[in-house]
Structures are given as structure tokens and as C-alpha cells.
Scaffold this motif. Structure first.
Motif, PDB file in Angstrom:
ATOM      1  N   LEU A  31       0.626  -1.120   0.033  1.00 42.20           N
ATOM      2  CA  LEU A  31       0.012  -0.055  -0.040  1.00 42.20           C
ATOM      3  C   LEU A  31       0.897   1.265  -0.069  1.00 42.20           C
ATOM      4  N   TRP A  32       2.022   1.286   0.610  1.00 46.63           N
ATOM      5  CA  TRP A  32       2.953   2.302   0.788  1.00 46.63           C
ATOM      6  C   TRP A  32       3.552   2.770  -0.796  1.00 46.63           C
ATOM      7  N   ALA A  33       3.694   1.581  -1.221  1.00 43.45           N
ATOM      8  CA  ALA A  33       4.465   2.085  -2.792  1.00 43.45           C
ATOM      9  C   ALA A  33       3.130   2.248  -3.581  1.00 43.45           C
ATOM     10  N   ILE A  34       2.082   1.669  -3.554  1.00 39.05           N
ATOM     11  CA  ILE A  34       0.959   2.280  -4.589  1.00 39.05           C
ATOM     12  C   ILE A  34       0.848   3.669  -4.043  1.00 39.05           C
ATOM     13  N   GLY A  35       0.636   3.941  -2.918  1.00 38.73           N
ATOM     14  CA  GLY A  35       0.399   5.532  -2.687  1.00 38.73           C
ATOM     15  C   GLY A  35       1.378   6.409  -2.977  1.00 38.73           C
ATOM     16  N   ARG A  36       2.657   5.910  -2.852  1.00 40.93           N
ATOM     17  CA  ARG A  36       3.676   6.919  -3.160  1.00 40.93           C
ATOM     18  C   ARG A  36       4.098   6.864  -4.715  1.00 40.93           C
ATOM     19  N   VAL A  37       3.960   5.811  -5.403  1.00 43.58           N
ATOM     20  CA  VAL A  37       4.153   5.868  -6.784  1.00 43.58           C
ATOM     21  C   VAL A  37       3.115   6.166  -7.798  1.00 43.58           C
ATOM     22  N   PHE A  38       1.965   5.984  -7.434  1.00 42.42           N
ATOM     23  CA  PHE A  38       0.830   6.370  -8.403  1.00 42.42           C
ATOM     24  C   PHE A  38      -0.303   7.565  -8.065  1.00 42.42           C
ATOM     25  N   PHE A  39      -0.218   7.594  -6.762  1.00 39.71           N
ATOM     26  CA  PHE A  39      -1.256   8.524  -6.297  1.00 39.71           C
ATOM     27  C   PHE A  39      -0.576   9.876  -5.673  1.00 39.71           C
ATOM     28  N   GLY A  40      -1.273  10.850  -5.130  1.00 40.05           N
ATOM     29  CA  GLY A  40      -0.778  11.820  -4.725  1.00 40.05           C
ATOM     30  C   GLY A  40      -0.318  12.872  -5.859  1.00 40.05           C
ATOM     31  N   GLU A  41       0.277  13.988  -5.686  1.00 38.02           N
ATOM     32  CA  GLU A  41       0.702  14.690  -6.713  1.00 38.02           C
ATOM     33  C   GLU A  41       1.695  14.277  -7.556  1.00 38.02           C
ATOM     34  N   LEU A  42       1.457  14.939  -8.745  1.00 39.27           N
ATOM     35  CA  LEU A  42       2.715  14.466  -9.648  1.00 39.27           C
ATOM     36  C   LEU A  42       4.020  15.089  -9.363  1.00 39.27           C
ATOM     37  N   ARG A  43       5.044  14.381  -9.040  1.00 39.76           N
ATOM     38  CA  ARG A  43       5.929  15.232  -8.584  1.00 39.76           C
ATOM     39  C   ARG A  43       7.007  15.749  -9.581  1.00 39.76           C
ATOM     40  N   ASN A  44       6.963  15.332 -10.402  1.00 36.03           N
ATOM     41  CA  ASN A  44       7.775  15.554 -11.775  1.00 36.03           C
ATOM     42  C   ASN A  44       6.918  16.041 -13.034  1.00 36.03           C
ATOM     43  N   PRO A  45       6.708  17.372 -13.319  1.00 39.61           N
ATOM     44  CA  PRO A  45       6.048  17.725 -14.213  1.00 39.61           C
ATOM     45  C   PRO A  45       6.487  17.071 -15.698  1.00 39.61           C
ATOM     46  N   ALA A  46       7.634  16.806 -15.834  1.00 34.13           N
ATOM     47  CA  ALA A  46       8.059  16.296 -17.156  1.00 34.13           C
ATOM     48  C   ALA A  46       7.532  15.010 -17.249  1.00 34.13           C
ATOM     49  N   PHE A  47       6.684  14.313 -16.215  1.00 34.24           N
ATOM     50  CA  PHE A  47       6.073  13.181 -16.523  1.00 34.24           C
ATOM     51  C   PHE A  47       5.044  13.116 -17.571  1.00 34.24           C
ATOM     52  N   LEU A  48       4.558  14.647 -17.564  1.00 34.68           N
ATOM     53  CA  LEU A  48       3.284  14.679 -18.271  1.00 34.68           C
ATOM     54  C   LEU A  48       3.564  14.524 -19.835  1.00 34.68           C
ATOM     55  N   GLN A  49       4.726  14.402 -20.223  1.00 33.13           N
ATOM     56  CA  GLN A  49       5.159  14.328 -21.459  1.00 33.13           C
ATOM     57  C   GLN A  49       5.674  13.014 -21.679  1.00 33.13           C
ATOM     58  N   LEU A  50       5.270  11.934 -20.755  1.00 29.89           N
ATOM     59  CA  LEU A  50       5.700  10.381 -21.048  1.00 29.89           C
ATOM     60  C   LEU A  50       5.012   9.881 -22.076  1.00 29.89           C
ATOM     61  N   PRO A  51       5.507   8.981 -23.052  1.00 31.68           N
ATOM     62  CA  PRO A  51       4.876   8.422 -24.097  1.00 31.68           C
ATOM     63  C   PRO A  51       3.881   7.511 -23.602  1.00 31.68           C
ATOM     64  N   ARG A  52       2.705   7.354 -24.180  1.00 29.68           N
ATOM     65  CA  ARG A  52       1.647   6.575 -23.920  1.00 29.68           C
ATOM     66  C   ARG A  52       1.835   4.751 -24.074  1.00 29.68           C
ATOM     67  N   LEU A  53       1.214   4.451 -23.456  1.00 29.58           N
ATOM     68  CA  LEU A  53       1.341   2.810 -23.221  1.00 29.58           C
ATOM     69  C   LEU A  53       1.134   2.238 -24.862  1.00 29.58           C
ATOM     70  N   THR A  54       1.756   1.410 -25.070  1.00 29.96           N
ATOM     71  CA  THR A  54       1.441   0.699 -26.304  1.00 29.96           C
ATOM     72  C   THR A  54       0.363  -0.374 -26.308  1.00 29.96           C
ATOM     73  N   TRP A  55      -0.023  -1.156 -27.515  1.00 31.62           N
ATOM     74  CA  TRP A  55      -1.127  -2.028 -27.471  1.00 31.62           C
ATOM     75  C   TRP A  55      -0.454  -3.357 -26.929  1.00 31.62           C
ATOM     76  N   GLN A  56       0.699  -3.446 -26.975  1.00 31.97           N
ATOM     77  CA  GLN A  56       1.183  -4.512 -26.285  1.00 31.97           C
ATOM     78  C   GLN A  56       1.363  -4.620 -24.789  1.00 31.97           C
ATOM     79  N   GLU A  57       1.608  -3.477 -24.239  1.00 31.25           N
ATOM     80  CA  GLU A  57       1.395  -3.420 -22.589  1.00 31.25           C
ATOM     81  C   GLU A  57       0.140  -3.367 -22.318  1.00 31.25           C
ATOM     82  N   TYR A  58      -0.972  -2.868 -23.013  1.00 31.41           N
ATOM     83  CA  TYR A  58      -2.292  -2.938 -22.701  1.00 31.41           C
ATOM     84  C   TYR A  58      -2.663  -4.535 -22.590  1.00 31.41           C
TER      85      TYR A  58
END
Length: 504
Positions: free
Chosen positions: A433-460
Motif C-alpha cells: 500500500l505504501w508503494a502504491i500510494g507513493r508511486v501512483f497517487f498523490g501529486e505528480l512530483r515531476n512535471p516532465a512526466f506529463l510528456q511521457l509516451p503513452r502505453l503501447t497496445w502490447q502493454e495493454y
């Protein structure tokens, strides 16, 4: 089960692992610059092997013969060595696990660019070797295929890995060779000790062939030899290093399938062939697995590297599977095999998220540098939550049934150890639960992450398949528990009989 009938004249098991070999051979004929063709052939071969596995799974009869779809061809008959394949409920679940993980691992490999032919060849050979181990009924064949998985593992980590890859590959190889030495010595002892001059495990599993003294002497070398690959504490230190060093697909296979080969060998070879020896060593093995469960969860809790956290969590979960084996009863053994399946699926899913979806885009595994990723990759957050909750034993997901059976089985044999091992459950919940909260939830710590490539169909597709299996196995576990229970029943009966003869 038994949803359809398959012609018995067709060598279905050989087709399953042979489809990967054919795909591997086809890849070597494709020009290196045709990358999409190579990837399509590799993923197609893995998909075909998975579909064939599903056919065999649907046609398996839990109430029928113990070993089904048996194939036997003389290999070295003068030495009692044959190409003998067959499946019971235990190996059937492991075949399904391997099919799911190798297919999804190939999907997670579509971003690999360097030395593509060599990479895909090794990946498919690794999957084929694992298939062969799970379906081998000849001990010599099992050991040959078991050893053949070592080279692809070593080369994948050393050639395409990242963090200290040479060190991780070398450490894995040294540990595996040490374990293999014990296994080979034990197998030779069993071969000559039986007096049959045969490697047929259906014959060797007759405990009347071996004295109680012989079994007590040779059980431990065989069990420990296989337990090295299963990551049993204190023989586990290769595992976190290897998992972290490996490329994503290799991490998925190493934690999701290869560690299961070790636990499968503990059960199929050491316990099944030498049940009286197992009864002698159950208590010390149960103590070690209890320590391993707590240690693995505490070590995962202490990590601040996302991938190391998942790697150490595998140590704790594999300890629980070995604990189910150490319980030595039907419900414990059923839980052990369920744990191998459930953990294999969920850890493949977690490594896919951590390695491919997160690290390959953010270029960091430090939990403190991540945060708010749900905003940019909600699907990754969703499937990681499903995998994490399954590892915690959340009702409605696959992990709960495995843990329930393991702890009930251990309580029946060693109640104090079951209570102590249960301490790992809240710790697992804490770091997950700690890892889920810190990695995926809360504020976006690095604004550069907004430009991350989208997931591919293989990953989906890969993430969706693995997450769906965890949900289905949690909601309707009968498709797993029925064949597994029928598979472990003869082993549990042999252990009970051995215990009665020994006055335990």
C-alpha cells in the motif's frame, strides 16, 4: 474441466513446447533488419503454445488417470532413459502459468532493439525449456531441460540487463551450478538406489524401492538443490540481484516461472520420490520457510528502489509456497501449487509495470522520485493495484486462496510456525500500500512526466491478460483447485503413509 475431447494420437505436449522451438528456428532465418517480423514470429509462437496449453487444460480429467496425454519414445533404453511426457494437476497448472508468462513476456519485448534475433531466440528457448521440465516424467529428461534453462537466463541478463548485469548474471550462474551439483548427485543416488536402473519417475515414486535411511540421507540434497532456484532463505541472495539486473521480460520469466521450476522440483522430485525422507526434514524446512516469509516481507519494506521491492517480495512469497510443501498434507500442498501459480502471474505483472511501463519511460526506479503516475498512466496504476492486492491476499483475487490453504495446512502440522509466519501478512500489506500510494497517487512530483509516451497496445494486452487471470482465479478458483488437488493427493497420501510407518 474436461470441457472437450482431444485425439490421443496427437502429441499435444510435444506440440506445446515444440511450437516455441519452431518459432525460435524461424527467427534465425529472418533478416536481422526485419524487426517487426521477428517480433511477430516470436509472439505468435508464444501465443500458439498458450492456446495449445489451454486445449490440454480444458481436456484434462481431474478424476481420470493420474498422468494424462502421456508420450513415450525410447531414447537410451539401455540406461533406462526415455523421452516421456505427461501431465497431472500439478504440472498442468504450471504449464498454464508458463504459457501466460512467456506470451506476455514476448509482448513486453517489442521495444528491444539490440541484437534482436539473439534476444528472441534465447527468450523462446527459455520458455521451451520450462515447458519441458513441467511435463517431463523421466528424471533424466527433466534434469537435462532444467540445466538447459540456465544458459538463456545467464545470457539474457548479461547481454540485455541493466544494473550490474554482469555481476547479477554471474551470481545467478554460480548459485544455479551449486544447486545443480546437489541435484545431479541426488539423482544418481536415486537411480542406483532404486535397483531399477530407470529414470521413470512414475516407477521411482514407489517409496517401497528405498529404505527409510536412504530416503532420509538423500532427500535433503535433492530438496536443497532445487530450493536454490526457488530462492529459499538463506540461499536466496542471487534472486534480488538477478531480478533487478534482468531486462523486463527476463525478470517476468525469472520470478514468474524460473523460481517455480525450483519449487516444482522440490515437490515433484524430492518429496514425491522420497516421502519418508521428507517426513524427517519437514520441521527444519518449515522453520526456514517461516523465517524466509518474514525476512522477505521485511526486506521488501526496507527498499526504496521500486524494482528491488518487488524482487524481495518474491522471496517472501516463494517462502510461503515452500511452507505449503513443508506442511506435508493435502491442503498445504494444494496451497503451495496455488501460490506458485498466483505468485507467478502477479509477479510477472508487477515486473512488467515496474520495468517496462514505469522505468523505461521515467528512467528512475527510486520511489521518492516517482509519484502521481496515475495521472499519466492510469492503466499501469490499475493493474499494479490488482497485482499488489493479490499479493496481499485480498479476497476476490488469486492470492487469497493460496494463502488460505497454506496457513490452514501449516496450522494442522506446525501451528506455532503458522502463527509466526502470519506476521508477514500485515508487513506485505504495509509495503504494498505504501508503494502504491507513493508511486501512483498523490501529486505528480515531476512535471516532465506529463510528456511521457503513452502505453503501447502490447502493454495493454499483456497487463490486461495477467490482471484478468488474477481476477478470474480469485472469483472462480475451481478451475485451478480441482486439478491441483487431484495432483497433490497421491503425494499427500504417500507422506501420510510414511509418517504412519515412522510413528509420526
Amino acid at each position: 474441466m474436461n470441457l472437450l475431447e482431444l485425439p490421443q494420437t496427437i502429441p499435444w505436449l510435444s506440440l506445446i513446447w515444440g511450437s516455441l522451438l519452431v518459432a525460435a528456428a524461424a527467427i534465425t532465418l529472418v533478416p536481422a533488419e526485419q524487426k517487426r517480423v521477428i517480433r511477430a514470429i516470436g509472439s505468435g509462437g508464444a501465443l500458439l503454445s498458450l492456446l495449445l496449453t489451454l486445449l490440454v487444460y480444458a481436456a484434462y480429467q481431474p478424476g481420470g488417470a493420474r498422468y494424462q496425454f502421456v508420450e513415450q519414445i525410447a531414447w537410451l533404453p539401455q540406461l533406462g532413459i526415455n523421452y516421456t511426457l505427461g501431465v497431472d494437476g500439478i504440472s498442468l497448472a504450471m504449464l498454464l502459468l508458463n504459457g501466460l508468462v512467456i506470451f506476455t513476456a514476448t509482448l513486453m519485448s517489442w521495444n528491444v532493439e539490440e541484437r534482436l534475433q539473439s534476444y528472441w531466440l534465447l527468450l523462446l528457448l527459455l520458455g521451451a525449456g520450462a515447458y519441458a521440465v513441467f511435463m517431463a516424467l523421466d528424471l533424466f529428461l527433466l534434469l537435462v531441460c532444467y540445466e538447459l534453462t540456465l544458459l538463456p537466463k545467464f545470457l539474457l541478463i548479461g547481454g540485455w540487463g541493466r544494473t550490474r548485469r554482469e555481476y547479477g548474471a554471474t551470481k545467478l550462474a554460480l548459485y544455479m551450478m551449486a544447486g545443480s551439483t546437489l541435484i545431479i548427485i541426488g539423482a544418481i543416488a536415486v537411480y542406483f538406489g532404486s535397483g531399477l536402473r530407470s529414470f521413470d519417475m512414475r516407477l521411482l515414486s514407489s517409496s517401497a524401492l528405498f529404505s527409510s535411511t536412504f530416503q532420509a540421507q538423500w532427500f535433503l540434497p535433492l530438496f536443497i538443490g532445487f530450493a536454490v532456484l526457488a530462492g529459499m532463505v538463506p540461499l536466496h541472495s542471487w534472486a534480488p540481484t538477478g531480478h533487478v539486473a534482468a531486462p523486463t521480460a527476463a525478470s517476468m520469466l525469472l520470478a514468474g516461472v524460473m523460481m517455480k521450476l525450483g519449487a516444482y522440483g522440490c515437490l515433484r522430485v524430492a518429496v514425491e520420490i522420497l516421502p519418508a525422507g521428507a517426513m524427517v526434514w519437514l520441521l527444519p524446512l518449515a522453520v526456514l520457510t517461516m523465517i524466509g516469509a518474514i525476512y522477505g516481507s521485511l526486506a521488501a519494506l526496507a527498499q526504496r528502489d521500486f524494482k528491488y521491492m518487488v524482487a524481495y517480495s518474491s522471496i517472501g512469497h516463494m517462502a510461503l509456497a515452500l511452507m505449503g510443501i513443508a506442511a506435508g498434507n493435502r491442503i498445504g500442498l494444494t496451497g503451495a501449487v496455488l501460490q506458485l501459480f498466483a505468485h507467478g502471474v502477479l509477479t510477472a505483472l508487477l515486473f512488467a509495470v515496474v520495468g517496462r511501463m514505469v522505468y523505461d519511460r521515467t528512467h528512475t526506479r527510486q520511489i521518492a522520485e516517482l509519484g502521481g503516475l496515475r495521472q499519466v498512466m492510469p492503466f499501469a496504476a490499475l493493474v499494479f493495484v490488482i497485482g499488489g492486492l493479490s499479493s496481499m491476499g485480498m479476497p476476490g483475487l488469486a492470492g487469497v486462496w493460496a494463502g488460505f490453504n497454506i496457513f490452514i495446512g501449516m496450522w494442522d502440522r506446525f501451528p506455532l510456525l503458522a502463527i509466526l509466519a502470519a506476521l508477514s501478512i500485515p508487513i506485505t500489506g504495509g509495503y504494498t500500500l505504501w508503494a502504491i500510494g507513493r508511486v501512483f497517487f498523490g501529486e505528480l512530483r515531476n512535471p516532465a512526466f506529463l510528456q511521457l509516451p503513452r502505453l503501447t497496445w502490447q502493454e495493454y494486452l499483456a497487463g490486461g491478460v495477467l490482471a484478468a487471470v488474477l481476477i478470474v482465479a480469485g472469483v472462480a478458483p475451481g478451475f485451478l483447485t480441482d486439478p491441483i488437488s487431484s495432483g497433490v493427493a497421491p503425494i499427500a497420501d504417500a507422506l501420510t503413509q510414511a509418517g504412519m510407518l515412522a510413528g509420526r
